[in-house]
Design an enzyme around this catalytic site. Structure first.
Site, PDB file in Angstrom:
ATOM      1  N   ASP A 245       0.814  -1.227   0.000  1.00 58.18           N
ATOM      2  CA  ASP A 245       0.000   0.000   0.000  1.00 58.18           C
ATOM      3  C   ASP A 245       0.844   1.273   0.000  1.00 58.18           C
ATOM      4  OD1 ASP A 245      -2.222  -1.665   0.107  1.00 58.18           O
ATOM      5  OD2 ASP A 245      -2.195  -1.684   2.301  1.00 58.18           O
TER       6      ASP A 245
ATOM      7  N   GLN B 141       2.005  -6.014  -3.188  1.00 56.60           N
ATOM      8  CA  GLN B 141       2.472  -6.132  -1.797  1.00 56.60           C
ATOM      9  C   GLN B 141       3.790  -5.345  -1.647  1.00 56.60           C
ATOM     10  OE1 GLN B 141       1.407  -9.520  -3.296  1.00 56.60           O
ATOM     11  NE2 GLN B 141      -0.516  -8.538  -2.825  1.00 56.60           N
TER      12      GLN B 141
ATOM     13  N   LYS C 217       1.804   2.170  -5.063  1.00 51.99           N
ATOM     14  CA  LYS C 217       2.340   1.592  -6.305  1.00 51.99           C
ATOM     15  C   LYS C 217       1.410   1.852  -7.476  1.00 51.99           C
ATOM     16  CE  LYS C 217       2.380  -2.443  -4.315  1.00 51.99           C
ATOM     17  NZ  LYS C 217       2.047  -2.061  -2.950  1.00 51.99           N
TER      18      LYS C 217
ATOM     19  N   GLY D 140      -4.559  -4.244  -3.843  1.00 46.97           N
ATOM     20  CA  GLY D 140      -5.544  -3.200  -4.126  1.00 46.97           C
ATOM     21  C   GLY D 140      -4.749  -1.972  -4.515  1.00 46.97           C
ATOM     22  N   HIS D 141      -4.702  -1.677  -5.798  1.00 48.93           N
ATOM     23  CA  HIS D 141      -3.876  -0.583  -6.307  1.00 48.93           C
ATOM     24  C   HIS D 141      -4.785   0.554  -6.765  1.00 48.93           C
ATOM     25  CE1 HIS D 141      -0.282  -3.487  -7.180  1.00 48.93           C
ATOM     26  NE2 HIS D 141      -0.658  -3.470  -5.919  1.00 48.93           N
TER      27      HIS D 141
END
Ligand code: GDP
Ligand code: IMO
Ligand code: MG
Length: 445
Positions: free
Chosen positions: A13, A225, A16, A40-41
């Protein structure tokens, strides 16, 4: 510089998605090589927010080829849902701008169920997984009992292999966890229709990306990650089940290691972690709460509140070294506005001994007392600043101090979630060597 690895240098988080989207403009291919829909990007463009889980963050730029490599654990239903959602919002997605490796392993219902049951079984020792079936899918890959995308495309092979896998998994679900088994015929039926939907995207993506690289195309590798969640180098066992940095690219994208031309880590101006496990600079207090509220630190995948703390120079230095990073990007600098005093962990004390190195064993990490240095904060709104020299003096001092501690150049700053909210600082992959751009020098090359 035809290939660039962008990876998380903390516990995930780090921003990225935003940075990958930014670099995508100058890329031809954007390649995911590990993880799955545990990621979750977030990408924000023109006030529109997109959260991508499986599909690379280059998808919002027309004309780029987005690749889900063989090392990704693919939940086919999530994959199709994400495509539908993007199309609904007007983003073109088809088999030309989205490619899916036929060798990627598939996450089934039993993986998700076993992920959750294993967490229950671990009790106090739980990892705090995202519950997306990631660990069990990679476990089956290593045990050679998994199914790959290619298996889904061949109805006979698919039925035989899923039947065999479920027989074993149902024994585990029933006899170890005491839960009702999954219905084989319902599962076969549910997944049977996937072949036609996945076929337009599936192919030998490793060969496609290698060929593209040879023909001079620019390849951007999108890590999911972060380094401290890496299965080998992170805070094991409180990690995810893949190699998250540039180290995951050769196997997860079937791409030769010598052809990774540059690597850039992403780290926030502070630090967060979601899930269980050691986090030396955590502030489980009013400061952590304040960071969480200022940075809206709630999980993009699970909505869980993220644990928050100060920037940890020891951990980021270690993360950059592992991937041989040429430099890094500091995100969320704006979040520290108005804090009064900001701390940075510059070393650790473990059992009375001081060190600047990351300890390899979990027991030591759990006994770490961080050594902090204080910095003055600033009060001016910096979200509209686009040049380093226009930042308040205290913000510049903070950035330069952290850069010296980490020992690798900060190539860009991010001061807000929008694509445009960046402060370039020295070279990006468009231009020449980053090492000359900032003090500290590159950690490699
Ligand atoms: P990822 O998993 O590394 O892509 O990061 P996430 O999307 O899970 O979390 C990063 C969060 O920070 C998202 O809500 C982003 O929109 C947001 N973000 C990214 N860069 C910045 C920044 O520079 N400032 C602020 N305030 N938010 C940012
Ligand atoms: P992005 O790509 C932050 C964490 C989980 C848990 C551990 C193992 O958005 O940075 P898993 O479901 O992978 O078996 O969970 O890893 N985790 C993440 N934390 N960001 C992520 O992805 C994460 N993906 C997994 O919270 O602690
Ligand atoms: Mg995320």
């Amino acid at each position: 510089m035809p290939s660039l690895s962008v990876f998380g240098a903390q516990w995930g988080d780090e921003g990225k998605g935003k940075i990958i989207d930014f670099f995508s403009e100058n890329a031809d291919y954007v390649v995911r090589y590990q993880g799955g829909a545990n990621a979750g990007h977030t990408v924000v463009v023109g006030g529109e927010k997109y959260v991508l889980h499986l599909i690379p963050s280059g998808i919002l730029h027309p004309g780029k080829v987005n690749v889900i490599g063989n090392g990704v654990a693919v939940d086919p239903f999530k994959f199709l849902e994400e495509i539908d959602e993007l199309r609904r919002r007007g983003v073109a997605v088809d088999g030309r701008n989205l490619r899916l490796s036929a060798q990627a392993h598939v996450i089934f219902e039993h993986h998700r169920l076993i992920d959750q049951l294993s967490e229950r079984w671990r009790g106090e020792g739980r990892i705090g997984t995202t519950g997306r079936g990631i660990g069990p899918c990679y476990a089956d890959k290593a045990a050679r009992t998994g199914l790959r995308v290619a298996d889904l495309l061949d109805p006979e092979r698919y039925r035989t292999r899923l039947r065999a896998a479920l027989a074993e998994k149902n024994a585990l679900i029933q006899r170890v966890h005491g839960e009702a088994p999954l219905d084989l015929s319902a599962e076969l039926e549910r997944c049977g229709a996937l072949a036609g939907k996945l076929r337009p995207f599936a192919g030998d993506t490793g060969a496609e990306v290698r060929q593209a690289y040879r023909s001079g195309k620019r390849i951007l590798f999108e890590g999911a990650q972060g380094a401290m969640l890496d299965i080998d180098s992170g805070t094991y066992p409180f990690v995810t089940s893949s190699n998250t940095g540039a180290n995951g690219i050769p196997s997860g994208a079937s791409f030769p290691p010598r052809d990774i031309d540059r690597a850039i880590g992403i780290a926030k101006a502070y630090c967060t972690r979601v899930g269980e496990g050691p986090f030396p600079s955590e502030q489980a207090n009013a400061i952590g709460n304040r960071i969480r509220e200022a940075g809206h630190e709630y999980g993009a995948t699970t909505g869980r509140p993220r644990r928050c703390g100060w920037f940890d120079a020891v951990a980021v230095r270690y993360a950059l070294e592992l991937s041989g990073a040429d430099g890094w990007i500091m995100t969320n600098l704006d979040v520290l506005t108005g804090f009064g005093s900001i701390e940075v962990a510059v070393g650790y004390r473990i059992d009375g001994r001081e060190t600047r190195s990351w300890p390899a064993d979990l027991a030591s990490i759990e006994r770490v007392e961080p050594l902090y240095e204080s910095h003055a904060s600033w009060t001016e709104d910096i979200t509209g600043v686009r040049s380093f020299d226009d930042l308040p003096r205290a913000a510049r001092d903070y950035v330069e101090r952290v850069e010296r501690e980490v020992g690798a150049p900060i190539l860009m700053l991010s001061v807000g979630p929008e694509r445009s909210q960046v402060i370039p600082r020295g070279a990006t992959w468009k231009s020449a060597s980053p090492a000359a751009a900032a003090p500290g020098g590159a950690t490699r090359r």
